[in-house]
Design an enzyme around this catalytic site. Structure first.
Site, PDB file in Angstrom:
ATOM      1  N   GLY A   1      -4.133  -4.365  -4.260  1.00  0.00           N
ATOM      2  CA  GLY A   1      -5.106  -3.326  -4.574  1.00  0.00           C
ATOM      3  C   GLY A   1      -4.365  -2.127  -5.101  1.00  0.00           C
ATOM      4  O   GLY A   1      -3.670  -1.464  -4.363  1.00  0.00           O
ATOM      5  N   HIS A   2      -4.451  -1.907  -6.405  1.00  0.00           N
ATOM      6  CA  HIS A   2      -3.724  -0.793  -6.991  1.00  0.00           C
ATOM      7  C   HIS A   2      -4.722   0.264  -7.476  1.00  0.00           C
ATOM      8  O   HIS A   2      -5.558  -0.009  -8.323  1.00  0.00           O
ATOM      9  CB  HIS A   2      -2.829  -1.288  -8.136  1.00  0.00           C
ATOM     10  CG  HIS A   2      -1.702  -2.165  -7.650  1.00  0.00           C
ATOM     11  ND1 HIS A   2      -0.933  -2.947  -8.464  1.00  0.00           N
ATOM     12  CD2 HIS A   2      -1.203  -2.347  -6.406  1.00  0.00           C
ATOM     13  CE1 HIS A   2      -0.018  -3.581  -7.741  1.00  0.00           C
ATOM     14  NE2 HIS A   2      -0.176  -3.239  -6.488  1.00  0.00           N
TER      15      HIS A   2
ATOM     16  N   GLN B   1       2.051  -6.085  -3.030  1.00  0.00           N
ATOM     17  CA  GLN B   1       2.366  -6.129  -1.591  1.00  0.00           C
ATOM     18  C   GLN B   1       3.703  -5.405  -1.323  1.00  0.00           C
ATOM     19  O   GLN B   1       4.036  -4.492  -2.062  1.00  0.00           O
ATOM     20  CB  GLN B   1       2.408  -7.571  -1.063  1.00  0.00           C
ATOM     21  CG  GLN B   1       1.052  -8.271  -1.043  1.00  0.00           C
ATOM     22  CD  GLN B   1       0.696  -8.936  -2.349  1.00  0.00           C
ATOM     23  OE1 GLN B   1       1.505  -9.605  -2.968  1.00  0.00           O
ATOM     24  NE2 GLN B   1      -0.521  -8.764  -2.800  1.00  0.00           N
TER      25      GLN B   1
ATOM     26  N   LYS C   1       2.113   1.917  -5.227  1.00  0.00           N
ATOM     27  CA  LYS C   1       2.799   1.370  -6.411  1.00  0.00           C
ATOM     28  C   LYS C   1       1.985   1.588  -7.691  1.00  0.00           C
ATOM     29  O   LYS C   1       2.553   1.902  -8.725  1.00  0.00           O
ATOM     30  CB  LYS C   1       3.035  -0.143  -6.243  1.00  0.00           C
ATOM     31  CG  LYS C   1       4.045  -0.491  -5.182  1.00  0.00           C
ATOM     32  CD  LYS C   1       4.234  -1.984  -5.070  1.00  0.00           C
ATOM     33  CE  LYS C   1       3.038  -2.686  -4.451  1.00  0.00           C
ATOM     34  NZ  LYS C   1       2.736  -2.333  -3.060  1.00  0.00           N
TER      35      LYS C   1
ATOM     36  N   ASP D   1       0.807  -1.221   0.000  1.00  0.00           N
ATOM     37  CA  ASP D   1       0.000   0.000   0.000  1.00  0.00           C
ATOM     38  C   ASP D   1       0.841   1.274   0.000  1.00  0.00           C
ATOM     39  O   ASP D   1       0.439   2.287   0.543  1.00  0.00           O
ATOM     40  CB  ASP D   1      -0.968   0.018   1.206  1.00  0.00           C
ATOM     41  CG  ASP D   1      -1.785  -1.248   1.288  1.00  0.00           C
ATOM     42  OD1 ASP D   1      -2.310  -1.669   0.250  1.00  0.00           O
ATOM     43  OD2 ASP D   1      -1.869  -1.826   2.389  1.00  0.00           O
TER      44      ASP D   1
HETATM   45  P1  IMP Z   1      -2.910 -12.822   1.849  1.00  0.00           P
HETATM   46  O1  IMP Z   1      -1.947 -12.267   0.842  1.00  0.00           O
HETATM   47  O2  IMP Z   1      -4.350 -12.576   1.478  1.00  0.00           O
HETATM   48  O3  IMP Z   1      -2.628 -14.239   2.206  1.00  0.00           O
HETATM   49  O4  IMP Z   1      -2.695 -11.990   3.210  1.00  0.00           O
HETATM   50  C1  IMP Z   1      -1.535 -12.119   3.988  1.00  0.00           C
HETATM   51  C2  IMP Z   1      -1.114 -10.771   4.560  1.00  0.00           C
HETATM   52  O5  IMP Z   1      -0.702  -9.903   3.502  1.00  0.00           O
HETATM   53  C3  IMP Z   1      -2.219 -10.011   5.309  1.00  0.00           C
HETATM   54  O6  IMP Z   1      -1.625  -9.297   6.378  1.00  0.00           O
HETATM   55  C4  IMP Z   1      -2.737  -9.046   4.268  1.00  0.00           C
HETATM   56  O7  IMP Z   1      -3.342  -7.906   4.866  1.00  0.00           O
HETATM   57  C5  IMP Z   1      -1.457  -8.695   3.563  1.00  0.00           C
HETATM   58  N1  IMP Z   1      -1.660  -8.237   2.185  1.00  0.00           N
HETATM   59  C6  IMP Z   1      -1.942  -8.994   1.114  1.00  0.00           C
HETATM   60  N2  IMP Z   1      -2.044  -8.229   0.014  1.00  0.00           N
HETATM   61  C7  IMP Z   1      -1.802  -6.964   0.400  1.00  0.00           C
HETATM   62  C8  IMP Z   1      -1.694  -5.720  -0.307  1.00  0.00           C
HETATM   63  O8  IMP Z   1      -1.854  -5.618  -1.533  1.00  0.00           O
HETATM   64  N3  IMP Z   1      -1.412  -4.635   0.457  1.00  0.00           N
HETATM   65  C9  IMP Z   1      -1.176  -4.723   1.786  1.00  0.00           C
HETATM   66  N4  IMP Z   1      -1.248  -5.857   2.480  1.00  0.00           N
HETATM   67  C10 IMP Z   1      -1.550  -6.964   1.787  1.00  0.00           C
END
Ligand code: IMP
Length: 428
Positions: free
Chosen positions: A40-41, A222, A16, A13
């Protein structure tokens, strides 16, 4: 360097999407190489806001884009995102988008498992609930269904059986209804033609692109601290998010990623559970969350907020081989009288200049802060470094010094054009 790789240098977040959108103007192809629709972009162009989770951000500029083999793809989500963005006037044809034929699929049973585990856990990870972790488990467990399997009914049937031999006992244990092999097959066959229209050996296309001297922009999702090896494990995502993955997750070889641009927020945020040394549970934390509109793009969850952590970002600079950073959301700090930057950690009577790997050590960190004067003026929308107040310049320079990497770009609002270019990553 011809290519540029954009990665998040914190917990995701960092902004990017906006930077990739801006840079994609200078690129010939944009590539996603890990993660899935957990990302989430958000891209703001004039008065239109585009929200992408799976499609490379370059599609908005009409750039040829690739979803690489390192991405886990929910095919229903893919088609839905293509439909939605089509309604906003961006048409995603197979000429524009290539889906690696060796990428693994996320199926509804992965989402079920992700959500059921989170619901049952006393020690939650705080996942996005989109099936990312279980899909990567099946990938390394060598039982995943890949894009190319959609073209081969026989292979698909055998793979579904193999997959269910693993998932059926898991589902029983979690009290989930049994998954039906016939239904999975029918559901996949129903969308196969649409998905296969985009499927190609992406590595081959990228090889041609690189050999012809064209510029590739790799778009990370991420952030480095969510990396499955280097992040705050187990509170991480299930892929390698560091820049090195750009090569393996797209098939370009280790020299492909080129210039590594780390995206860094002027403060720190994280969604989900896990250690966060500089987290603020006070008025400043609220200020950052409100002014920075810190709500997750995918889940709508409020992001946790805190001061800039130079220890973490310095570590990220090393882990990713960052050449330069893009600093985002400096304007969110406008008006705060005093700012703090974390410059070290106190852990069990010791001072550390890195994040220790142990869970207990990570949870027991007391940040060591340096105070720096804030500024009253607005930095929002500034288009030149000279437009920034002296105190803001000082803050930026101090960050560069502490993390050991220069600022290449500064983003001063979500708008595409509110970007200050200090050195062009494609010319570096
Ligand atoms: P997962 O990727 O859904 O398995 O989530 C694992 C961890 O990564 C959690 O803490 C999510 O909140 C975090 N996470 C996954 N995708 C994002 C992203 O695009 N931005 C921020 N945190 C993310």
């Amino acid at each position: 360097m011809a290519n540029v790789t954009v990665i998040g240098a914190q917990w995701g977040d960092e902004g990017k999407g906006k930077l990739v959108d801006w840079l994609s103007n200078r690129a010939d192809v944009v590539v996603r190489f890990q993660g899935g629709h957990n990302a989430g972009h958000t891209l703001v162009v004039g008065n239109i806001t585009y929200k992408l989770s799976l499609l490379p951000s370059g599609v908005v500029q009409g750039k040829p884009s690739v979803i690489g083999n390192g991405v886990v793809v929910d095919p229903w989500h893919l088609l839905e995102e293509i439909r939605k963005i089509g309604e906003q006037g961006v048409s995603i044809t197979p000429d524009l988008l290539v889906l690696a034929d060796n990428a693994c699929l996320i199926l509804p049973l992965h989402r079920d498992l992700d959500q059921a585990r989170e619901a049952a856990a006393t020690n939650k990870i705080g996942t996005t609930g989109r099936g990312i972790g279980p899909a990567y488990e099946d990938k390394v467990g060598r039982r995943a269904i890949r894009v190319a399997d959609l073209a081969d009914r026989e292979a698909l049937e055998a793979k579904i059986d193999r997959l269910l031999a693993h998932h059926t006992p898991l589902r029983r244990g979690l009290g989930l209804p049994e998954a039906d092999a016939g239904q999975i097959l029918a559901d996949l066959e129903a969308i196969a033609p649409q998905v296969l229209a985009y499927a190609k050996p992406a590595w081959r296309l990228l090889d041609e692109v690189v050999k012809s001297g064209k510029r590739v922009l790799f778009e990370g999702a991420q952030g480095a601290l969510l990396d499955v090896d280097h992040g705050t494990y187990p509170y991480v995502t299930s892929s390698n998010t560091v820049a090195g993955q750009a090569a393996a997750g797209s098939g370009v070889g280790p020299k492909g990623p080129g210039y590594i641009l780390g995206i860094v927020k002027a403060y720190t945020t994280r969604v989900g559970e896990g250690p966060f040394p500089t987290e603020l549970d006070d008025e400043v934390g609220k200020h950052l969350g409100t002014v920075g509109r810190e709500l997750g793009t995918v889940t709508g969850r409020a992001r946790r907020c805190g001061w800039f952590d130079a220890v973490l970002v310095r570590q990220s600079v090393a882990l990713n081989g960052i050449d330069g950073i893009a600093l985002t959301k400096l304007d969110v700090l406008d008006g705060l009288p005093t700012l703090k930057i974390c410059v070290g950690y106190q852990v069990g009577g010791q001072t550390l200049d890195y994040l220790p790997a142990g869970l207990k050590a990570q949870a027991g960190i007391t940040p060591v802060y340096e105070e720096i004067e804030g500024w009253r003026e607005s930095t929002q929308g500034a288009r030149s470094f000279r437009d920034l107040p002296a105190a803001a310049v000082k803050y930026v320079r101090r960050i560069e010094e502490l993390i050991g990497a220069p600022v290449a770009l500064l983003s001063t609002s979500p708008q595409r054009d509110d970007t200050i270019l200090m050195r062009d990553p494609f010319q570096a």
